[in-house]
Design an enzyme around this catalytic site. Structure first.
Site, PDB file in Angstrom:
ATOM      1  N   ARG A  44       0.931  -1.253   0.136  1.00 34.36           N
ATOM      2  CA  ARG A  44      -0.084   0.097  -0.056  1.00 34.36           C
ATOM      3  C   ARG A  44       0.894   1.377   0.197  1.00 34.36           C
ATOM      4  O   ARG A  44       0.247   2.155  -0.418  1.00 34.36           O
ATOM      5  CB  ARG A  44      -0.799  -0.091   1.250  1.00 34.36           C
ATOM      6  CG  ARG A  44      -2.451   0.054   0.989  1.00 34.36           C
ATOM      7  CD  ARG A  44      -3.380   0.050   1.956  1.00 34.36           C
ATOM      8  NE  ARG A  44      -2.667  -0.126   3.409  1.00 34.36           N
ATOM      9  CZ  ARG A  44      -3.478  -0.475   4.422  1.00 34.36           C
ATOM     10  NH1 ARG A  44      -4.951  -0.740   4.267  1.00 34.36           N
ATOM     11  NH2 ARG A  44      -2.996  -0.532   5.569  1.00 34.36           N
TER      12      ARG A  44
ATOM     13  N   GLU B 202      12.533 -20.422  22.982  1.00 29.42           N
ATOM     14  CA  GLU B 202      13.222 -18.944  22.515  1.00 29.42           C
ATOM     15  C   GLU B 202      13.368 -18.185  23.691  1.00 29.42           C
ATOM     16  O   GLU B 202      13.014 -18.074  24.632  1.00 29.42           O
ATOM     17  CB  GLU B 202      11.968 -18.517  21.513  1.00 29.42           C
ATOM     18  CG  GLU B 202      11.603 -19.225  20.414  1.00 29.42           C
ATOM     19  CD  GLU B 202      10.401 -18.349  19.668  1.00 29.42           C
ATOM     20  OE1 GLU B 202      10.734 -17.769  18.595  1.00 29.42           O
ATOM     21  OE2 GLU B 202       9.458 -18.592  20.013  1.00 29.42           O
TER      22      GLU B 202
ATOM     23  N   HIS C  60       4.626 -25.436  14.002  1.00 35.98           N
ATOM     24  CA  HIS C  60       6.153 -25.860  13.916  1.00 35.98           C
ATOM     25  C   HIS C  60       6.260 -27.231  14.617  1.00 35.98           C
ATOM     26  O   HIS C  60       6.833 -28.247  14.039  1.00 35.98           O
ATOM     27  CB  HIS C  60       6.971 -24.954  14.354  1.00 35.98           C
ATOM     28  CG  HIS C  60       6.725 -23.224  13.718  1.00 35.98           C
ATOM     29  ND1 HIS C  60       6.719 -23.335  12.522  1.00 35.98           N
ATOM     30  CD2 HIS C  60       6.791 -22.079  14.231  1.00 35.98           C
ATOM     31  CE1 HIS C  60       6.642 -22.026  12.252  1.00 35.98           C
ATOM     32  NE2 HIS C  60       6.815 -21.307  13.245  1.00 35.98           N
TER      33      HIS C  60
ATOM     34  N   LYS D 210       8.527 -18.489  25.284  1.00 39.48           N
ATOM     35  CA  LYS D 210       9.392 -17.508  25.130  1.00 39.48           C
ATOM     36  C   LYS D 210      10.048 -16.889  26.115  1.00 39.48           C
ATOM     37  O   LYS D 210       9.548 -17.616  27.410  1.00 39.48           O
ATOM     38  CB  LYS D 210       8.131 -16.338  24.665  1.00 39.48           C
ATOM     39  CG  LYS D 210       7.587 -16.425  23.352  1.00 39.48           C
ATOM     40  CD  LYS D 210       7.899 -16.062  22.320  1.00 39.48           C
ATOM     41  CE  LYS D 210       7.294 -16.136  21.140  1.00 39.48           C
ATOM     42  NZ  LYS D 210       7.895 -16.206  19.744  1.00 39.48           N
TER      43      LYS D 210
HETATM   44  P1  NAD Z   1       4.089  -6.022   8.276  1.00 40.20           P
HETATM   45  O1  NAD Z   1       3.025  -5.388   9.061  1.00 40.20           O
HETATM   46  O2  NAD Z   1       5.505  -5.502   8.784  1.00 40.20           O
HETATM   47  O3  NAD Z   1       3.913  -5.809   6.722  1.00 40.20           O
HETATM   48  C1  NAD Z   1       2.616  -6.010   6.151  1.00 40.20           C
HETATM   49  C2  NAD Z   1       2.574  -5.569   4.694  1.00 40.20           C
HETATM   50  O4  NAD Z   1       1.300  -5.647   4.139  1.00 40.20           O
HETATM   51  C3  NAD Z   1       3.212  -4.102   4.721  1.00 40.20           C
HETATM   52  O5  NAD Z   1       4.094  -4.175   3.320  1.00 40.20           O
HETATM   53  C4  NAD Z   1       1.941  -3.398   4.278  1.00 40.20           C
HETATM   54  O6  NAD Z   1       2.151  -2.121   3.241  1.00 40.20           O
HETATM   55  C5  NAD Z   1       1.111  -4.370   3.343  1.00 40.20           C
HETATM   56  N1  NAD Z   1      -0.351  -4.147   3.442  1.00 40.20           N
HETATM   57  C6  NAD Z   1      -1.020  -3.928   4.416  1.00 40.20           C
HETATM   58  N2  NAD Z   1      -2.364  -3.868   3.968  1.00 40.20           N
HETATM   59  C7  NAD Z   1      -2.280  -3.684   2.533  1.00 40.20           C
HETATM   60  C8  NAD Z   1      -3.224  -3.541   1.673  1.00 40.20           C
HETATM   61  N3  NAD Z   1      -4.715  -3.543   2.013  1.00 40.20           N
HETATM   62  N4  NAD Z   1      -2.912  -3.871   0.611  1.00 40.20           N
HETATM   63  C9  NAD Z   1      -1.543  -4.029   0.052  1.00 40.20           C
HETATM   64  N5  NAD Z   1      -0.586  -4.302   1.085  1.00 40.20           N
HETATM   65  C10 NAD Z   1      -0.974  -4.053   2.228  1.00 40.20           C
HETATM   66  O7  NAD Z   1       3.773  -7.539   8.677  1.00 40.20           O
HETATM   67  P2  NAD Z   1       5.027  -8.922   8.395  1.00 40.20           P
HETATM   68  O8  NAD Z   1       5.647  -8.943   9.755  1.00 40.20           O
HETATM   69  O9  NAD Z   1       5.837  -8.563   7.206  1.00 40.20           O
HETATM   70  O10 NAD Z   1       3.887 -10.048   8.269  1.00 40.20           O
HETATM   71  C11 NAD Z   1       3.462 -10.327   6.867  1.00 40.20           C
HETATM   72  C12 NAD Z   1       2.753 -11.859   7.075  1.00 40.20           C
HETATM   73  O11 NAD Z   1       3.910 -12.810   7.441  1.00 40.20           O
HETATM   74  C13 NAD Z   1       1.686 -11.866   8.261  1.00 40.20           C
HETATM   75  O12 NAD Z   1       0.782 -12.900   7.978  1.00 40.20           O
HETATM   76  C14 NAD Z   1       2.667 -12.524   9.536  1.00 40.20           C
HETATM   77  O13 NAD Z   1       1.673 -13.308  10.454  1.00 40.20           O
HETATM   78  C15 NAD Z   1       3.615 -13.410   8.677  1.00 40.20           C
HETATM   79  N6  NAD Z   1       4.863 -13.933   9.317  1.00 40.20           N
HETATM   80  C16 NAD Z   1       5.789 -12.912   9.655  1.00 40.20           C
HETATM   81  C17 NAD Z   1       6.805 -13.190  10.126  1.00 40.20           C
HETATM   82  C18 NAD Z   1       7.853 -12.111  10.815  1.00 40.20           C
HETATM   83  O14 NAD Z   1       8.985 -12.547  11.067  1.00 40.20           O
HETATM   84  N7  NAD Z   1       7.564 -10.989  10.386  1.00 40.20           N
HETATM   85  C19 NAD Z   1       6.944 -14.600  10.602  1.00 40.20           C
HETATM   86  C20 NAD Z   1       6.191 -15.611  10.162  1.00 40.20           C
HETATM   87  C21 NAD Z   1       5.199 -15.093   9.612  1.00 40.20           C
END
Ligand code: NAD
Length: 484
Positions: free
Chosen positions: A51, A216, A240, A331
């Site tokens: 976005r 962790e 996991h 954790k």
């Molecule tokens: P984040 O909040 O950092 O990033 C979310 C992203 O989605 C951003 O780029 C944002 O711009 C985009 N976004 C949000 N709404 C949007 C929309 N309407 N249209 C287009 N883009 C949109 O989240 P994250 O930590 O990167 O996590 C992303 C996914 O990965 C989640 O499902 C999370 O559960 C999963 N996940 C994350 C991690 C981690 O270490 N961060 C680990 C395992 C799983």
């Protein structure tokens, strides 16, 4: 030893949520490392889509910064960094409206593998799938990659599976569990099914019990809102630890092929007995008055979400009847350590007499840190003191044994993203597997709610609540240590 690099044809990879934490910290660095390995053909294209408003140069600058932090070694080569960034593009796009989709469509190539990585919150999975179809972006060789969490319970996982199935075939859906991309997890299958040594002993006749620990040292900072709704059971155990349990316990698949492996994993989940309430311990870390406890972190003084769970599971089949599996995860524990310990039974009769003590073999499979395998064997204690026995480790660190020196092993995401491009689903969860795992998890969580269960506090930096020790002690067993 240099690992073999299997080249892949040109592909287009769209990362929805390309500006987010996961994309910047894990996915893009993993892609950069694969690029540096020389695995890619000319013409690969990576498109961030999110976005936030960026132009291509702005996004490339953001990616370069992340790579300098998360792929520092490869960034020493400025030429490689520039060449990688040349393949990186960006589209400002809203997953919930039609804004940006035509621009995305214009950038995609025909006649090549096209992968859409859903690195966004789960509420966007459905809308994104729908729009990919609506904008006619799904070609026959299109794949989608879905991040965890895959549902919150059985009902939501079923609904999500049904939504994705409206737009994609199961063979196009890659549900990621990054644990399955870890080198040692894949080695679990190699050790079990590539050696004659272990498999004949891999059953309740020879194995006393199995311990799976994913500890962790970090807390939940930055993920408070999500974690408070999830807890350790949903966040770690349902996916996991369940996957590790499956790989340890499954029957040998007829071949190393995605459905053969996943069929066997599914049978394990379906053979799991319902866990008895007195075989589960929930815990929540406290800060010892430092203001750093779980409840302070989430800002809810009455939170009953568990940051720790330990349980005893049983698999009702011929191989494992009578062998308990003890699983624990938490954790803010004493160390970051993921390890599977296969605890073999004592020798049936000691020819060395009582004073030699009791000894049993332990096979430890370390997932992190310092991936490797240790087999504890019993030998004679050196010296003239008679026949005294002592356990010594036969230790194999993968880094040492395979000559990668101090280099980190490849990140799980490197392997998994390339598997998506190659169309190999072996290390991804199938829809029915995920649903079966929720079907086992849901009654446990429902039981906590029905009983008004409150997690036991445990000290940050400890090995978890004392009740988890009792869970083992009652069975005349004890946990192996949690060592860094
Ligand atoms: P984040 O909040 O950092 O990033 C979310 C992203 O989605 C951003 O780029 C944002 O711009 C985009 N976004 C949000 N709404 C949007 C929309 N309407 N249209 C287009 N883009 C949109 O989240 P994250 O930590 O990167 O996590 C992303 C996914 O990965 C989640 O499902 C999370 O559960 C999963 N996940 C994350 C991690 C981690 O270490 N961060 C680990 C395992 C799983």
């Amino acid at each position: 030893m240099v690992s073999r690099v299997i080249p892949v044809d040109p592909f287009d990879l769209v990362i929805f949520g390309g500006t987010g934490d996961l994309a910047q910290r894990k996915i893009l660095p993993a892609l950069f490392r694969r690029f540096c390995s020389g695995q890619w053909a000319e013409g690969v294209q990576i498109i961030g889509a999110a976005r936030a408003v960026h132009d291509r140069t702005g996004f490339q600058t953001m990616v370069a910064e992340s790579l300098r932090t998360h792929a520092a070694a490869q960034c020493q080569d400025e030429g490689a960094l520039r060449a990688f960034l040349d393949r990186v593009d960006y589209v400002t796009l809203d997953g919930c409206s039609n804004e940006g989709w035509d621009q995305l469509s214009d950038k995609l190539n025909q006649d090549r593998v096209r992968a859409f990585y859903f690195s966004v919150g789960p509420r966007l999975f459905g809308p994104l799938a729908e729009r990919i179809k609506a904008h006619d972006l799904a070609t026959p060789s299109t794949r989608i990659v879905v991040e965890k969490p895959f549902g919150h319970d059985l009902e939501s996982a079923r609904a999500l599976n049904a939504t994705l199935a409206e737009y994609f075939r199961e063979s196009q859906i890659y549900r990621i569990d990054h644990y399955l991309g870890k080198e040692t997890v894949q080695n679990l299958m190699a050790v079990r099914f590539g050696n004659m040594l272990f498999e004949p002993l891999w059953n309740s006749q020879y194995v006393d019990h199995i311990q799976i620990t994913v500890a962790e040292s970090v807390g939940i900072d930055g993920r408070e809102e999500y974690y408070e709704r999830a807890g350790a059971m949903r966040d770690m155990m349902q996916n996991h630890l369940m996957q590790l349990l499956c790989l340890i316990a499954m029957e040998p698949p007829a071949k190393f092929d995605p459905d053969a492996v996943r069929d066997e994993k599914l049978k394990v989940i379906r053979a799991l007995d319902q866990v008895q309430p007195h075989h589960i311990v929930r815990g929540q870390f406290d800060g010892g008055g430092s203001g750093n406890g779980y409840r302070e972190t989430v800002g809810n003084p009455r939170s009953t979400t568990e940051s720790y769970v330990a349980l005893r599971a049983h698999i009702s089949n011929w191989r494992w009847a009578g062998t308990p599996f003890y699983l624990r995860t938490g954790k803010r524990l004493v160390a970051r350590s993921s390890v599977i310990n296969v605890m073999f039974k004592d020798a049936p009769h000691s020819i060395f007499g009582e004073e030699a003590g009791r000894h049993a073999n332990v096979l430890s499979i370390r997932l992190q840190p310092n991936e490797g395998i240790t087999l504890k064997v019993t030998i004679k204690e050196p010296g003239p003191g008679g026949m005294r026995l002592v356990d010594v480790p036969l230790d194999m660190s993968f880094a040492e044994a395979l000559g990668s020196g101090n280099q980190d092993p490849p990140d799980a995401y490197e392997r998994l993203v390339m598997d998506v491009i190659r169309g190999n689903q072996t290390l991804f969860m199938r829809g029915d597997e995920v649903e079966a795992a929720w079907a086992w998890t849901d009654p446990i969580i429902a039981g906590w709610h029905a009983r008004g269960d409150v997690p036991k506090p445990y000290e940050s930096g400890s090995t978890g609540p004392g009740d988890a020790e009792l869970l083992m002690k009652r069975d005349g067993r004890r946990w192996q240590g949690i060592n860094p």
